[in-house]
Write a protein that holds these residues in place. Structure first.
Motif, PDB file in Angstrom:
ATOM      1  N   ASN A  52      -0.410   8.901   4.229  1.00  0.00           N
ATOM      2  CA  ASN A  52      -0.381   8.867   5.694  1.00  0.00           C
ATOM      3  C   ASN A  52       0.810   9.650   6.240  1.00  0.00           C
ATOM      4  OD1 ASN A  52      -2.693   7.302   5.895  1.00  0.00           O
ATOM      5  ND2 ASN A  52      -1.603   5.378   6.200  1.00  0.00           N
ATOM      6  N   ASN A 104      -7.769   5.113   9.410  1.00  0.00           N
ATOM      7  CA  ASN A 104      -6.897   6.279   9.357  1.00  0.00           C
ATOM      8  C   ASN A 104      -7.622   7.606   9.193  1.00  0.00           C
ATOM      9  OD1 ASN A 104      -4.362   4.814   9.500  1.00  0.00           O
ATOM     10  ND2 ASN A 104      -4.844   4.060   7.445  1.00  0.00           N
ATOM     11  N   GLU A 146       0.848  -1.200   0.000  1.00  0.00           N
ATOM     12  CA  GLU A 146       0.000   0.000   0.000  1.00  0.00           C
ATOM     13  C   GLU A 146       0.883   1.250   0.000  1.00  0.00           C
ATOM     14  OE1 GLU A 146      -2.390  -0.557   3.488  1.00  0.00           O
ATOM     15  OE2 GLU A 146      -3.578  -2.184   2.612  1.00  0.00           O
ATOM     16  N   GLU A 186       0.996   3.976  -1.975  1.00  0.00           N
ATOM     17  CA  GLU A 186       0.358   5.281  -2.136  1.00  0.00           C
ATOM     18  C   GLU A 186      -0.342   5.713  -0.858  1.00  0.00           C
ATOM     19  OE1 GLU A 186      -1.956   4.313  -5.564  1.00  0.00           O
ATOM     20  OE2 GLU A 186      -0.534   5.272  -6.942  1.00  0.00           O
ATOM     21  N   LEU A 187      -0.968   4.758  -0.170  1.00  0.00           N
ATOM     22  CA  LEU A 187      -1.598   5.072   1.106  1.00  0.00           C
ATOM     23  C   LEU A 187      -0.547   5.470   2.128  1.00  0.00           C
ATOM     24  CD1 LEU A 187      -4.044   5.231   2.952  1.00  0.00           C
ATOM     25  CD2 LEU A 187      -3.833   2.765   3.347  1.00  0.00           C
ATOM     26  N   PHE A 226      -6.638   8.199  -5.193  1.00  0.00           N
ATOM     27  CA  PHE A 226      -7.708   7.620  -4.392  1.00  0.00           C
ATOM     28  C   PHE A 226      -9.106   7.888  -4.957  1.00  0.00           C
ATOM     29  CE2 PHE A 226      -4.283   8.690  -1.251  1.00  0.00           C
ATOM     30  CZ  PHE A 226      -3.817   7.388  -1.150  1.00  0.00           C
ATOM     31  N   ASN A 243      -8.487  -0.922   1.346  1.00  0.00           N
ATOM     32  CA  ASN A 243      -8.127  -0.256   2.604  1.00  0.00           C
ATOM     33  C   ASN A 243      -7.748   1.206   2.446  1.00  0.00           C
ATOM     34  OD1 ASN A 243      -8.505  -2.682   4.043  1.00  0.00           O
ATOM     35  ND2 ASN A 243      -6.376  -3.301   3.693  1.00  0.00           N
ATOM     36  N   ALA A 244      -7.859   1.759   1.256  1.00  0.00           N
ATOM     37  CA  ALA A 244      -7.520   3.156   1.016  1.00  0.00           C
ATOM     38  C   ALA A 244      -8.790   3.994   0.904  1.00  0.00           C
ATOM     39  CB  ALA A 244      -6.694   3.290  -0.254  1.00  0.00           C
ATOM     40  N   HIS A 254     -12.062   6.002   4.916  1.00  0.00           N
ATOM     41  CA  HIS A 254     -10.747   6.155   5.535  1.00  0.00           C
ATOM     42  C   HIS A 254     -10.367   5.013   6.471  1.00  0.00           C
ATOM     43  CE1 HIS A 254     -11.609  10.205   4.081  1.00  0.00           C
ATOM     44  NE2 HIS A 254     -10.318  10.457   4.175  1.00  0.00           N
ATOM     45  N   LEU A 296      -5.655  11.054   8.510  1.00  0.00           N
ATOM     46  CA  LEU A 296      -5.773  11.632   7.173  1.00  0.00           C
ATOM     47  C   LEU A 296      -6.643  12.881   7.126  1.00  0.00           C
ATOM     48  CD1 LEU A 296      -6.109   8.354   5.074  1.00  0.00           C
ATOM     49  CD2 LEU A 296      -4.207   9.980   5.013  1.00  0.00           C
ATOM     50  N   THR A 336      -6.865  15.149   3.696  1.00  0.00           N
ATOM     51  CA  THR A 336      -8.136  14.954   2.991  1.00  0.00           C
ATOM     52  C   THR A 336      -8.820  16.285   2.753  1.00  0.00           C
ATOM     53  OG1 THR A 336      -8.456  12.734   3.896  1.00  0.00           O
ATOM     54  CG2 THR A 336     -10.400  13.868   3.076  1.00  0.00           C
TER      55      THR A 336
END
Length: 370
Positions: free
Chosen positions: A70, A326, A63, A65-66, A351, A304-305, A323, A330, A334
């Protein structure tokens, strides 16, 4: 649907920390903003959240990019908290306390070493500690602790204070807040743009694969005040958990991970498992008083993103949901990404809803749409 508010430049559906932070940022751009929430403001997943700012603990090799989002949001948190405090006079309880990931037995130690290896491959700051070294940092840890991993850059904030600050910031800046206002049809909202920040209920408003993931947790209190632990403590498997100190003798113990739809019942088994696992790691925790047992619904997605950005089929709509674990972490990024989407200042990011199909997941809608 009849709305109790007039026209607006932007209508935000959902009054948790994501919706409130977005509304505040949008209002700072001079736009007229209204927020509608199906219940009390900030009393859904935001109220149930632990408040961990844990990009390193949550890191996953699959993950990337996530992880990048984060880490960037964690970097923005000190300035975000300071700006909120200056605007509202409310301290959101940001504690730069660090985190320990604990392995209490052989299996746990092997898990800690695997997690260390993964984070070192990602270039993240971690430090391997023997059990004796970890106990010098946190004397309340169980004597039999085998191994630990120090995550110095993973911190925590208090969600209740964050909600209070965001409500005050929105109110003082002129955002119109409408709790207990149910939205069932986005097309009927009298606004030029609509931001969907409805958490686990988002799938009832459009083709987004967000589902509720139940988490039971406890709020504990030490009548003697702080002292049990200073850092966030995490453990698992087989049953992951975490203890988040608030710095004043209050602690958050969480949380189960249950796929039970929109069920929010607190069960004896859930509470027992939380206390059993935590007691193995921090025996003194079993002497604390229980202030509250509760549950919340995390908004999960298939990967999960989160889902952030304009809808590919209806550019009037911008998503800010999904989210999962997170949402608090985030929150700053966001809000900034949604502002960029609304103003056209930023291209669609990684996303967007377009990475999923257009079919609305029926299981997420049944009995759960707002």
């Amino acid at each position: 649907m009849t709305t109790p508010f007039g026209n607006a430049d932007v209508a935000v559906v959902g009054g948790g920390v994501i919706g409130l932070a977005t509304a505040w940022r949008v209002r700072q751009r001079g736009l007229d903003v209204v927020v509608a929430d199906r219940g009390d403001l900030g009393q859904g997943a935001s109220r149930a959240a632990a408040g961990m700012l844990a990009p390193v603990a949550e890191a996953d090799l699959q993950e990337r990019e996530l992880l990048a989002a984060n880490l960037e949001s964690a970097r923005r948190w000190p300035a975000f908290a300071a700006e909120l405090a200056e605007a509202t006079g409310i301290d959101v309880g940001l504690r730069t306390c660090g985190t320990l990931l604990l392995g209490r037995d052989r299996d746990g130690a092997e898990h800690v070493d695997r997690e260390r290896d993964a984070r070192e491959r990602l270039g993240l700051p971690v430090r391997r500690l023997l059990g004796s070294q970890a106990r010098r940092l946190e004397p309340a840890l169980a004597p039999g602790l085998r191994l630990a991993l120090e995550l110095p850059d993973d911190h925590a904030v208090e969600p209740a204070r964050l909600v209070a600050a965001l409500v005050r910031a929105c109110t003082d800046s002129g955002v119109r807040l409408h709790p207990h206002t149910e939205v069932t049809d986005l097309a009927a909202l009298p606004a030029e743009r609509v931001v969907v920040a409805a958490g686990a209920w988002s799938a009832g408003l459009g083709p987004v694969p967000v589902r509720p993931v139940k988490g039971q947790a406890l709020r504990l209190r030490d009548p003697a005040g702080p002292g049990l632990c200073d850092r966030v403590l995490r453990w698992g498997p087989p049953t992951p958990g975490y203890l988040v100190p608030r710095g004043d003798g209050r602690y958050y113990l969480g949380a189960t991970m249950e796929e039970r739809g929109f069920d929010t019942a607190v069960t004896a088994l859930g509470v027992y498992e939380l206390l059993r696992e935590a007691g193995e790691v921090v025996p003194g925790l079993l002497e604390l008083e229980i202030d509250e047992a509760f549950s919340g619904l995390r908004p999960g997605t298939p990967d999960n993103a989160p889902v952030i950005g304009p809808d590919p089929d209806d550019p009037r709509i911008v998503w800010a949901t999904g989210h999962f674990r997170n949402g608090i972490l985030l929150c700053p990024i966001t809000a900034d990404l949604v502002v960029g989407a609304l103003t056209g200042e930023a291209p669609p990011g990684a996303f967007g809803r377009g990475r999923f199909g257009a079919e609305r997941p029926a299981a997420a809608v049944q009995g759960g749409a707002p």
